[in-house]
Each structure stands twice: as structure tokens, then as C-alpha cells.
Design an enzyme around this catalytic site. Structure first.
Site, mmCIF file in Angstrom:
data_model
loop_
_atom_site.group_PDB
_atom_site.id
_atom_site.type_symbol
_atom_site.label_atom_id
_atom_site.label_comp_id
_atom_site.label_asym_id
_atom_site.label_seq_id
_atom_site.Cartn_x
_atom_site.Cartn_y
_atom_site.Cartn_z
ATOM 1 N N ASP A 161 5.101 13.192 9.866
ATOM 2 C CA ASP A 161 4.680 14.054 10.972
ATOM 3 C C ASP A 161 4.803 15.531 10.586
ATOM 4 O O ASP A 161 3.963 16.356 10.951
ATOM 5 C CB ASP A 161 5.514 13.763 12.226
ATOM 6 C CG ASP A 161 5.383 12.317 12.678
ATOM 7 O OD1 ASP A 161 4.266 11.760 12.561
ATOM 8 O OD2 ASP A 161 6.386 11.736 13.127
ATOM 9 N N ILE A 218 10.843 2.775 7.070
ATOM 10 C CA ILE A 218 9.466 3.210 7.298
ATOM 11 C C ILE A 218 8.748 2.128 8.115
ATOM 12 O O ILE A 218 7.604 2.249 8.489
ATOM 13 C CB ILE A 218 8.765 3.472 5.941
ATOM 14 C CG1 ILE A 218 9.526 4.545 5.144
ATOM 15 C CG2 ILE A 218 7.312 3.891 6.114
ATOM 16 C CD1 ILE A 218 9.063 4.719 3.704
ATOM 17 N N GLY A 265 4.297 1.003 -0.669
ATOM 18 C CA GLY A 265 5.353 0.743 -1.642
ATOM 19 C C GLY A 265 5.014 1.118 -3.068
ATOM 20 O O GLY A 265 5.860 1.644 -3.796
ATOM 21 N N ARG A 299 -0.171 -1.427 10.777
ATOM 22 C CA ARG A 299 -0.870 -1.442 12.058
ATOM 23 C C ARG A 299 -2.364 -1.569 11.811
ATOM 24 O O ARG A 299 -2.926 -0.881 10.967
ATOM 25 C CB ARG A 299 -0.568 -0.141 12.822
ATOM 26 C CG ARG A 299 -1.075 -0.149 14.249
ATOM 27 C CD ARG A 299 -0.309 0.853 15.092
ATOM 28 N NE ARG A 299 -0.450 2.203 14.589
ATOM 29 C CZ ARG A 299 -1.154 3.148 15.183
ATOM 30 N NH1 ARG A 299 -1.806 2.903 16.299
ATOM 31 N NH2 ARG A 299 -1.202 4.359 14.674
ATOM 32 N N ARG A 339 1.927 -0.881 18.998
ATOM 33 C CA ARG A 339 3.199 -0.864 18.283
ATOM 34 C C ARG A 339 4.133 -1.947 18.817
ATOM 35 O O ARG A 339 5.050 -2.378 18.133
ATOM 36 C CB ARG A 339 3.816 0.539 18.347
ATOM 37 C CG ARG A 339 3.055 1.501 17.442
ATOM 38 C CD ARG A 339 3.595 2.933 17.436
ATOM 39 N NE ARG A 339 2.680 3.796 16.705
ATOM 40 C CZ ARG A 339 2.831 4.161 15.438
ATOM 41 N NH1 ARG A 339 3.841 3.736 14.738
ATOM 42 N NH2 ARG A 339 1.954 4.950 14.859
ATOM 43 N N GLY A 393 0.800 -1.228 0.000
ATOM 44 C CA GLY A 393 0.000 0.000 0.000
ATOM 45 C C GLY A 393 0.825 1.267 0.000
ATOM 46 O O GLY A 393 0.468 2.257 -0.646
ATOM 47 N N HIS A 443 8.456 8.812 16.543
ATOM 48 C CA HIS A 443 7.473 8.674 15.461
ATOM 49 C C HIS A 443 6.331 7.767 15.905
ATOM 50 O O HIS A 443 5.953 6.835 15.211
ATOM 51 C CB HIS A 443 8.158 8.123 14.201
ATOM 52 C CG HIS A 443 7.265 8.014 13.005
ATOM 53 N ND1 HIS A 443 6.573 9.097 12.482
ATOM 54 C CD2 HIS A 443 6.937 6.957 12.214
ATOM 55 C CE1 HIS A 443 5.869 8.696 11.427
ATOM 56 N NE2 HIS A 443 6.065 7.398 11.256
ATOM 57 N N ARG A 500 2.026 16.388 7.938
ATOM 58 C CA ARG A 500 0.728 16.587 8.596
ATOM 59 C C ARG A 500 0.689 17.901 9.372
ATOM 60 O O ARG A 500 -0.306 18.641 9.305
ATOM 61 C CB ARG A 500 0.464 15.421 9.554
ATOM 62 C CG ARG A 500 0.129 14.117 8.848
ATOM 63 C CD ARG A 500 0.211 12.943 9.793
ATOM 64 N NE ARG A 500 -0.392 11.741 9.229
ATOM 65 C CZ ARG A 500 -0.128 10.516 9.660
ATOM 66 N NH1 ARG A 500 0.722 10.316 10.656
ATOM 67 N NH2 ARG A 500 -0.734 9.472 9.110
#
Length: 323
Positions: free
Chosen positions: A160, A128, A15, A92, A98, A13, A187, A163
Site C-alpha cells: 500500500d 502476506i 514466492g 484472489r 476476501r 507467483g 490491508h 503504491r
């Protein structure tokens, strides 16, 4: 200068759009789209699709068997690479911490890192793979163990900043692409610290605005996970941000002046890893820069950031020590 770039997890998704964005950079002469052979879309299919673009890059697909060591399968893919972007791993899902992710994704990252250490030790490895706060220390310490340069390992936190720029731009009626909000720390959730007091162009915020913006920037990933109703996480925005970091790395490798925020081994604070502005040069991370004066609110937040981040870093250090 022409670069060879590989996207590990390139059929996923993140990549796929990340591969597209890197193929659109004229400095990329060769692009490798690598993924596992059980990926929903074959890596060869993504490569074939991208190979039709009237752009300079030659695109090849590589699929590996995840049951076999990556290092035994990636020689052709990785040899000669200058930059390896790694959005590989499990995304996730709702209800997943996490920590849950770390147990799966650290193994995936280690396999790719081991192959890079062997076949392209001079390449910058941009991770990533979540959770970045733990995976980056794990891979960096493994690189040291293997006698490789830890300054090649970079954690991608650019999303981050993307956004923060967007949310502040919308709030203040400014073009978001002209807004820069430093984001430091880590992160994940509360380790993400937007330094709103240092926003450029210079901007003032009320206490209420800060109390709304700060948690929204921290939890923006969850906003996307929930909006996708469990069917995905932030992919398009992550690819956009990952390509921004990738392009900054290429500028540094080509000998240009290049600064971008990233999560790396650092002496900026008393923690061994920290996200702040980084200078990229011909060999990867050239310098980590400090973050200037913080507001009283930000100083208070930094203390809690460090408490949480210290634990997440330790998880990565423990993994490297045991592997």
C-alpha cells in the site's frame, strides 16, 4: 550476521520473485523455498534456479503434501529460521470476496504457523496471506494460545505504501522512491487509509486529487487483478513490497534501527490490530508508533476504516478461539 530465511509458497507467483529478492540480500546465508508438492513449478526447481546466482545464500527447496499436517513435514526447512515470509495460499480471483478467501487461507496460515511455533519459535513470521486483516489476528491469537511470542507475527502491508508513493510521485512529478505516504488502518479496500496530509516531501493536494488518489490506492489490487484478466493478482509488486518488509525485519534482528509500516497487534487505536509505523528490533516488533494529526477528511475516513476493520479482526479472533 548471516540469516536463514524461508519463503512459504516460494514457488508461486509472489514466492518466486520474493525468493529472488531475498537471495539478493547479502545478509541471507540460507534461503529455503517451500511449497506444496502439487505446485505448478516444483519448489526444488525454483531453488535449483536460484542456487546458480553468484550470491552468498545457499538455497534449498522443500515440498510438502498439503493433505498432511505441515508440522509433520517442515522440521528441516524451518529449524534455525530467523524470518519466515508467507505468500502461501490461494490468490484472489475476480468475483471472489476476501471472506471467501479467508475460509481457505486461514487453514493454510495456521498449518505454517503451527510448524513455525514448533521449529523456529524465535523467527519473525511475516504474513502476506490474504485477507491479512483477519489472518494476522487469527495467527497472533493462536501464537498466544500456544505460549509463543505474539510480537513475532507481522502482517505485510508495505505494498500500500509502495503504491501510494508511486501514484503521488507520478501525479506531482517527484521521484517516487523519494516520496513517503503513510498508509494506516488495514490491508483491504476501504480499510486502507493513505495519510496524504503527511506526505513527505511536504505536498499539497486539491480535494479532487484526494478524491481520485484515495480510492485508487485502496483499489489498486483490483486494478491488477482486472488487468491480468483473471489470470493472476499483484505478484511482482507484492514481492517487491514483501522484500522491503523482510529487509527491515533483518535490519532490526541484526541490531540496527529499523522502521516500517505493518499490520500488527497494536494499542495505537482502540482496535486490537492496526497498521501503522512499527519499530523492528532483535526480537521482532519492538514498538508500534502513532500516526500524528489527521486532516478532517482523514479523521472521517478513519471512523469508517475502524468500523470495517473491527468486523474483519473479529473474524480472525473467532477463528483462533474455535481452533
Amino acid at each position: 550476521m548471516s540469516f536463514k530465511v524461508c519463503v512459504c509458497g516460494g514457488a508461486g507467483g509472489i514466492g518466486q520473485p520474493l525468493s529472488l529478492l531475498m537471495a539478493m540480500d547479502d545478509r541471507v546465508g540460507e534461503l529455503c523455498v517451500q511449497d506444496v508438492d502439487v505446485a505448478m513449478v516444483p519448489a526444488a526447481g525454483v531453488a535449483a534456479d536460484l542456487s546458480h546466482l553468484n550470491l552468498p545464500s545457499k538455497v534449498k527447496g522443500f515440498a510438502i503434501d498439503p493433505k498432511q499436517p505441515a508440522v509433520d513435514q517442515l522440521e528441516e526447512c524451518l529449524t534455525g529460521c530467523h524470518l519466515v515470509l508467507v505468500p502461501a495460499g490461494m490468490p484472489r480471483k475476480p468475483g471472489m470476496t476476501r471472506d471467501d478467501l479467508f475460509n481457505i487461507n486461514a487453514g493454510i496460515a495456521k498449518g505454517i504457523a503451527e510448524a513455525c511455533a514448533k521449529f523456529c519459535p524465535d523467527a519473525v513470521l511475516a504474513l502476506i496471506v490474504n485477507p491479512v486483516n483477519s489472518v494476522v489476528p487469527a495467527v497472533t491469537e493462536l501464537y498466544k494460545k500456544w505460549g509463543k511470542d505474539p510480537k513475532k507475527i507481522v502482517g505485510v502491508t508495505t505494498l500500500d505504501l509502495v503504491r501510494a508513493s508511486k501514484f503521488v510521485g507520478e501525479l506531482k512529478g517527484m521521484p517516487p522512491q523519494q516520496v513517503e505516504v503513510p498508509v494506516i488502518g488495514g490491508h483491504a479496500g476501504a480499510t486502507i487509509l493513505p495519510v496524504l496530509s503527511q506526505t513527505t516531501p511536504a505536498t499539497t493536494f486539491t480535494d479532487d486529487e484526494i478524491k481520485a488518489l484515495d480510492p485508487r490506492i485502496q483499489d489498486a489490487g483490483t486494478e491488477v487483478v482486472n488487468a491480468k484478466n483473471g489470470k493472476g493478482s499483484a505478484t511482482l509488486s507484492m514481492a517487491f513490497a514483501g522484500a522491503r518488509l523482510g529487509k527491515a525485519v533483518l535490519t532490526g534482528l541484526a541490531g540496527g534501527k529499523s522502521e516500517e509500516y505493518a499490520y500488527v497487534e497494536s494499542t495505537v487505536t482502540d482496535l486490537p490490530y492496526f497498521a501503522s509505523k512499527v519499530v523492528f528490533g532483535p526480537k521482532g516488533v519492538q514498538e508500534t508508533l502513532g500516526f500524528g494529526e489527521l486532516s478532517a477528511y482523514e479523521q472521517e475516513r478513519l471512523a469508517s476504516v475502524k468500523t470495517q476493520l473491527k468486523e474483519e479482526i473479529q473474524k480472525g479472533l473467532d477463528y483462533a478461539a474455535a481452533n
